[in-house]
Design a protein around this motif. Structure first.
Motif, PDB file in Angstrom:
ATOM      1  N   ASN A   1      -5.059 -25.561  33.268  1.00 23.65           N
ATOM      2  CA  ASN A   1      -5.173 -24.172  33.682  1.00 23.65           C
ATOM      3  C   ASN A   1      -4.216 -23.943  34.838  1.00 23.65           C
ATOM      4  OD1 ASN A   1      -6.736 -21.924  35.476  1.00 23.65           O
ATOM      5  ND2 ASN A   1      -7.120 -21.643  33.298  1.00 23.65           N
ATOM      6  N   GLY A   2      -3.320 -22.948  34.676  1.00 24.45           N
ATOM      7  CA  GLY A   2      -2.305 -22.759  35.707  1.00 24.45           C
ATOM      8  C   GLY A   2      -1.443 -23.997  35.813  1.00 24.45           C
ATOM      9  N   SER A   3      -1.328 -24.555  37.004  1.00 23.24           N
ATOM     10  CA  SER A   3      -0.496 -25.740  37.218  1.00 23.24           C
ATOM     11  C   SER A   3      -1.331 -26.988  37.476  1.00 23.24           C
ATOM     12  CB  SER A   3       0.459 -25.504  38.397  1.00 23.24           C
ATOM     13  OG  SER A   3      -0.268 -25.137  39.569  1.00 23.24           O
TER      14      SER A   3
ATOM     15  N   ASP B   1       5.386 -25.844  38.817  1.00 18.93           N
ATOM     16  CA  ASP B   1       4.487 -24.894  39.466  1.00 18.93           C
ATOM     17  C   ASP B   1       4.537 -23.558  38.735  1.00 18.93           C
ATOM     18  OD1 ASP B   1       2.750 -23.669  41.184  1.00 18.93           O
ATOM     19  OD2 ASP B   1       4.215 -23.364  42.789  1.00 18.93           O
ATOM     20  N   ARG B   2       4.022 -23.582  37.519  1.00 18.68           N
ATOM     21  CA  ARG B   2       3.922 -22.387  36.686  1.00 18.68           C
ATOM     22  C   ARG B   2       2.681 -22.513  35.809  1.00 18.68           C
ATOM     23  NH1 ARG B   2       8.391 -19.189  36.663  1.00 18.68           N
ATOM     24  NH2 ARG B   2       7.485 -18.033  34.912  1.00 18.68           N
ATOM     25  N   SER B   3       2.325 -21.431  35.126  1.00 19.39           N
ATOM     26  CA  SER B   3       1.216 -21.500  34.179  1.00 19.39           C
ATOM     27  C   SER B   3       1.551 -22.452  33.040  1.00 19.39           C
ATOM     28  CB  SER B   3       0.937 -20.112  33.597  1.00 19.39           C
ATOM     29  OG  SER B   3       0.362 -19.276  34.569  1.00 19.39           O
TER      30      SER B   3
ATOM     31  N   HIS C   1      -2.289 -19.428  39.666  1.00 16.55           N
ATOM     32  CA  HIS C   1      -1.767 -18.779  38.464  1.00 16.55           C
ATOM     33  C   HIS C   1      -2.915 -18.245  37.606  1.00 16.55           C
ATOM     34  CE1 HIS C   1       2.199 -20.390  39.348  1.00 16.55           C
ATOM     35  NE2 HIS C   1       1.655 -21.592  39.485  1.00 16.55           N
ATOM     36  N   VAL C   2      -2.705 -17.076  36.996  1.00 13.46           N
ATOM     37  CA  VAL C   2      -3.707 -16.478  36.124  1.00 13.46           C
ATOM     38  C   VAL C   2      -3.128 -16.399  34.714  1.00 13.46           C
ATOM     39  CG1 VAL C   2      -5.203 -14.499  35.699  1.00 13.46           C
ATOM     40  CG2 VAL C   2      -4.623 -15.130  38.043  1.00 13.46           C
ATOM     41  N   TRP C   3      -3.609 -17.265  33.848  1.00 17.65           N
ATOM     42  CA  TRP C   3      -3.149 -17.281  32.462  1.00 17.65           C
ATOM     43  C   TRP C   3      -4.106 -18.139  31.655  1.00 17.65           C
ATOM     44  CZ3 TRP C   3      -0.683 -14.237  29.524  1.00 17.65           C
ATOM     45  CH2 TRP C   3      -0.158 -14.641  28.294  1.00 17.65           C
ATOM     46  N   CYS C   4      -4.087 -17.953  30.333  1.00 17.25           N
ATOM     47  CA  CYS C   4      -4.997 -18.697  29.456  1.00 17.25           C
ATOM     48  C   CYS C   4      -4.481 -20.117  29.240  1.00 17.25           C
ATOM     49  CB  CYS C   4      -5.159 -17.976  28.127  1.00 17.25           C
ATOM     50  SG  CYS C   4      -3.625 -17.428  27.362  1.00 17.25           S
ATOM     51  N   GLY C   5      -5.261 -21.086  29.659  1.00 19.50           N
ATOM     52  CA  GLY C   5      -4.899 -22.481  29.504  1.00 19.50           C
ATOM     53  C   GLY C   5      -5.443 -23.054  28.210  1.00 19.50           C
ATOM     54  N   SER C   6      -5.999 -24.274  28.285  1.00 17.69           N
ATOM     55  CA  SER C   6      -6.439 -24.957  27.071  1.00 17.69           C
ATOM     56  C   SER C   6      -7.447 -26.035  27.447  1.00 17.69           C
ATOM     57  CB  SER C   6      -5.240 -25.581  26.360  1.00 17.69           C
ATOM     58  OG  SER C   6      -5.633 -26.250  25.177  1.00 17.69           O
TER      59      SER C   6
ATOM     60  N   ALA D   1       5.225  -8.944  32.501  1.00 17.17           N
ATOM     61  CA  ALA D   1       4.737  -8.633  33.843  1.00 17.17           C
ATOM     62  C   ALA D   1       4.035  -9.839  34.454  1.00 17.17           C
ATOM     63  CB  ALA D   1       3.790  -7.439  33.787  1.00 17.17           C
ATOM     64  N   ILE D   2       3.204 -10.523  33.675  1.00 13.58           N
ATOM     65  CA  ILE D   2       2.459 -11.672  34.187  1.00 13.58           C
ATOM     66  C   ILE D   2       3.387 -12.817  34.559  1.00 13.58           C
ATOM     67  CG2 ILE D   2       0.891 -13.532  33.463  1.00 13.58           C
ATOM     68  CD1 ILE D   2      -0.734 -11.383  31.994  1.00 13.58           C
ATOM     69  N   HIS D   3       4.384 -13.077  33.723  1.00 15.28           N
ATOM     70  CA  HIS D   3       5.187 -14.286  33.915  1.00 15.28           C
ATOM     71  C   HIS D   3       6.477 -14.065  34.692  1.00 15.28           C
ATOM     72  CE1 HIS D   3       2.437 -16.794  31.767  1.00 15.28           C
ATOM     73  NE2 HIS D   3       2.317 -15.842  30.872  1.00 15.28           N
ATOM     74  N   THR D   4       6.716 -12.849  35.125  1.00 15.77           N
ATOM     75  CA  THR D   4       7.783 -12.641  36.114  1.00 15.77           C
ATOM     76  C   THR D   4       7.196 -12.524  37.515  1.00 15.77           C
ATOM     77  OG1 THR D   4       7.731 -10.259  35.598  1.00 15.77           O
ATOM     78  CG2 THR D   4       9.422 -11.580  34.525  1.00 15.77           C
ATOM     79  N   ALA D   5       5.879 -12.486  37.620  1.00 14.40           N
ATOM     80  CA  ALA D   5       5.218 -12.534  38.929  1.00 14.40           C
ATOM     81  C   ALA D   5       5.029 -13.998  39.332  1.00 14.40           C
ATOM     82  CB  ALA D   5       3.866 -11.830  38.861  1.00 14.40           C
ATOM     83  N   MET D   6       5.075 -14.256  40.625  1.00 17.73           N
ATOM     84  CA  MET D   6       4.810 -15.603  41.146  1.00 17.73           C
ATOM     85  C   MET D   6       3.840 -15.503  42.318  1.00 17.73           C
ATOM     86  SD  MET D   6       6.038 -18.135  39.467  1.00 17.73           S
ATOM     87  CE  MET D   6       6.003 -19.477  40.655  1.00 17.73           C
ATOM     88  N   PRO D   7       2.725 -16.264  42.254  1.00 19.93           N
ATOM     89  CA  PRO D   7       2.283 -17.065  41.122  1.00 19.93           C
ATOM     90  C   PRO D   7       2.092 -16.183  39.876  1.00 19.93           C
ATOM     91  CG  PRO D   7       1.012 -17.608  43.086  1.00 19.93           C
ATOM     92  CD  PRO D   7       1.805 -16.386  43.400  1.00 19.93           C
TER      93      PRO D   7
END
Length: 480
Positions: A133-135, A156-158, A115-120, A294-300
Motif C-alpha cells: 500500500n503506497g510505498s 517513493d510512489r504508490s 500515498h493514497v492509492w489502491c494497493g494489493s 490528478a492522483i499520480h501527478t500529485a506528490m505524495p
C-alpha cells in the motif's frame, strides 16, 4: 528466447500461494478472473448483504476455506495522514449473511508513505498475508493481523502490483504515468522482506498491475512476468537471484517479445493490467483518465492541499479523442496482434482491464471489453485459427461497468458492475449484473447497496457467492 510452445501455464504457477481458490487478486497471476464451479444465476434467487465503512475497499482474497481477507486504504486525499489496513472475515455461515461482512480481526493502521492509492493483498504459501500500500509492504499474521515484518520500498510512489512467484519471492511495482520515468520493480524475500538484489527500472513507466505465467521451454519450466508500459508491453524472464544483470534481482527483459500497443500517443491513453489467456495477452488502453492523472501527478500520490472534489471523478470526459480499444497480442509472436474498437464512441475510457474466455462455444473464444466513461459492455468473438486481426463484435449490452469482473467458465457467466448515476432523479446505485458470455443476455441484476462505483475487484467465493469491494462499501451476493 525461443520455443515458448505452451502458454496456458502449469500447476506450479501457483506455488507461491496458499492453496485456496482465490489467494490473490483476479484469482491468480494470469489474471483470468476465473472462478471454480458454476454460478447458474438464472436457476436461483439472489440475496445481498452489504456494509458501509467509509473506506477505500480494494479486494478480497481467500486463505483457508471461507477465511477471507479484505484489504484497502483510506480515501484521505487531504487533511489527516492516510494509512492502509487489512481485515479478516469468516464466510463459513454460507449465503449472504450480514454478519459475515463484519471483521473478526483487524490490522493496526499500516504506514503507506502518505500515498493514497489502491494497493494489493495476497495469501502466501508460507501462511502469511501480505499487503502492499503506497510505498510500504507489510507481512501480517493470518490470525490476528499483527505486523510480522515491514519494508519501506525503494521507490517513493504508490505501488499497485504485487505477485508471489514460484519460489515464494514477492515482486511489486510502482505506478508511473507517461513522462514520469521508468517503472520500478522490486523483488523481496518473503520471510524478512529483505530486498533480492537491486530494484529493476524498466525503460518506460507503467500504471497497470503485473501478470505472470509459467511455461515449458524444451521441458524446462520458465517463469515470466508481464508489464504494460506507456508504449510497449514488456516480458521479464525470472531467474535465480544474485546473478549478473538487473542488479542481481533475477529479472531480465526478454528482447524477443516487445509489442507496441500505443503508436499514436495523442489519440489513445495508457493500458491498465493484462489478461493472459488462450496464448494471447489481452489489454485495453485509454486508462489514464483525468482522475488518474490528478492522483499520480500529485506528490505524495493522491494528496492535495485542498479537497480535490470532482477532479477525482472517473466520469469526467476523457483527455483524448480515440474510442476505447481492445488489443490482442500473441505470446508466441509479438508481430501477431490485432485491435478493435468495440463501441466506436470518441473519448472512451476505462479503469480496469479486459477478460478473455478461451471456450464459449464450438470453434470460438470470447473477450469482454467495456467503456466506463461512455458506457457499454461488448463481447468480442475470436474464431479458432482465425487469421491475424480477425475479431468481431458479437454483442453489446447497455450497462456501465468499471470493475474487475469474475468469470464462471463452466456456466458461461460473467459478473460485473453496472453503475447507475441517478441522473433520472433517483439515488446512484452500483449494481451487479450477470451476463451470458456467449450471447450478451442479461441474466440477473442485483443492487449492492453501494452508491459509489470504482475500478476495484470482485472475488468469487464458494457456494455461488460473489464478494464486491468499492469505495465506502462492501457487499456479498449469494444465489440459491
Amino acid at each position: 528466447m525461443t520455443g515458448l510452445d505452451r502458454f496456458e501455464g502449469r500447476p506450479g504457477a501457483r506455488d507461491g500461494y496458499w492453496p485456496s481458490a482465490w489467494p490473490a487478486e483476479c484469482g491468480g497471476n494470469r489474471r483470468q478472473k476465473a472462478a471454480v464451479g458454476r454460478l447458474d444465476a438464472a436457476a436461483g434467487t439472489a440475496s445481498v448483504a452489504s456494509r458501509r465503512n467509509g473506506r477505500w475497499n480494494v479486494m478480497f482474497v481467500e486463505r483457508e476455506l471461507d477465511q477471507w481477507y479484505l484489504g484497502g486504504t483510506m480515501p484521505v486525499f487531504s487533511g489527516p495522514e492516510p494509512y492502509g489496513w487489512v481485515e479478516r472475515l469468516d464466510l463459513s455461515t454460507g449465503g449472504a449473511d450480514p454478519e459475515a461482512l463484519e471483521p473478526v480481526a483487524q490490522s493496526a493502521p499500516l504506514p503507506c508513505g502518505s500515498h493514497v492509492w489502491c494497493g494489493s493483498i495476497l495469501a502466501h504459501a508460507n501462511g502469511a498475508v501480505y499487503s502492499v500500500n503506497g510505498s510500504y509492504l507489510h507481512k501480517l499474521d493470518p490470525d490476528d493481523l499483527s505486523v510480522l515484518a515491514e519494508r519501506r520500498l525503494p521507490a517513493d510512489r504508490s505501488h499497485n502490483g504485487m505477485l508471489a512467484l514460484r519460489d515464494g519471492t514477492i515482486v511489486t511495482k510502482d505506478l508511473r504515468l507517461e513522462g514520469q520515468g521508468g517503472t520500478t520493480l522490486t523483488r523481496l524475500e518473503p520471510d524478512s522482506l529483505e530486498l533480492v538484489g537491486e530494484p529493476m527500472v524498466l525503460p518506460e513507466g507503467s500504471m497497470g498491475r503485473i501478470a505472470a505465467d509459467v511455461v515449458d521451454v524444451d521441458g524446462t519450466a520458465i517463469e515470466l512476468v508481464y508489464v504494460t508500459g506507456t508504449e510497449h508491453l514488456w516480458r521479464l524472464v525470472v531467474g535465480e537471484p544474485g546473478g549478473e544483470g538487473a542488479g542481481g534481482c533475477g529479472l531480465e527483459i526478454d528482447p524477443s517479445w516487445r509489442p507496441r500497443y500505443r503508436a499514436n500517443r495523442g489519440r489513445y491513453g495508457l493500458s491498465w493490467d493484462s489478461c493472459l489467456s488462450g496464448g494471447d495477452c489481452w489489454i485495453m488502453d485509454c486508462g489514464d483518465i483525468e482522475s488518474v492523472r490528478a492522483i499520480h501527478t500529485a506528490m505524495p500520490n493522491g494528496r492535495f492541499d485542498e479537497p480535490p472534489g470532482n477532479r477525482l471523478s472517473w466520469r469526467r470526459p476523457a483527455p483524448w479523442p480515440g474510442a476505447q480499444r481492445l488489443l490482442r497480442f500473441s505470446l508466441h509472436d509479438d508481430g501477431d496482434w490485432a485491435e478493435i474498437e468495440p463501441f466506436g464512441t470518441p473519448g472512451g475510457g476505462i479503469i480496469a482491464p479486459p477478460v478473455h474466455v478461451p471456450e464459449v462455444g464450438p470453434g470460438a473464444s470470447m473477450a469482454v471489453a467495456w467503456d466506463s466513461v461512455n458506457g457499454g459492455l461488448a463481447g468480442v468473438e475470436v474464431p479458432s485459427g482465425a487469421a491475424s486481426g480477425e475479431m468481431r463484435v458479437a454483442w453489446h449490452l447497455d450497462v456501465r461497468p468499471s470493475m474487475q469482473p469474475v468469470v464462471y467458465p463452466d456456466s458461461g457467466e460473467l459478473v460485473i458492475n453496472d453503475f447507475r448515476p441517478g441522473d433520472d432523479g433517483g439515488p446512484p446505485s452500483d449494481d451487479l449484473v450477470v451476463v451470458d458470455i456467449a450471447t450478451g443476455s442479461l441474466i440477473d441484476r442485483v443492487a449492492t447497496g453501494s452508491r459509489v462505483a470504482n475500478g476495484m475487484f470482485l472475488s468469487a467465493a464458494g457456494g455461488r457467492r460473489v464478494l464486491y469491494a468499492s469505495t465506502t462499501a462492501v457487499a456479498l451476493a449469494a444465489w440459491s
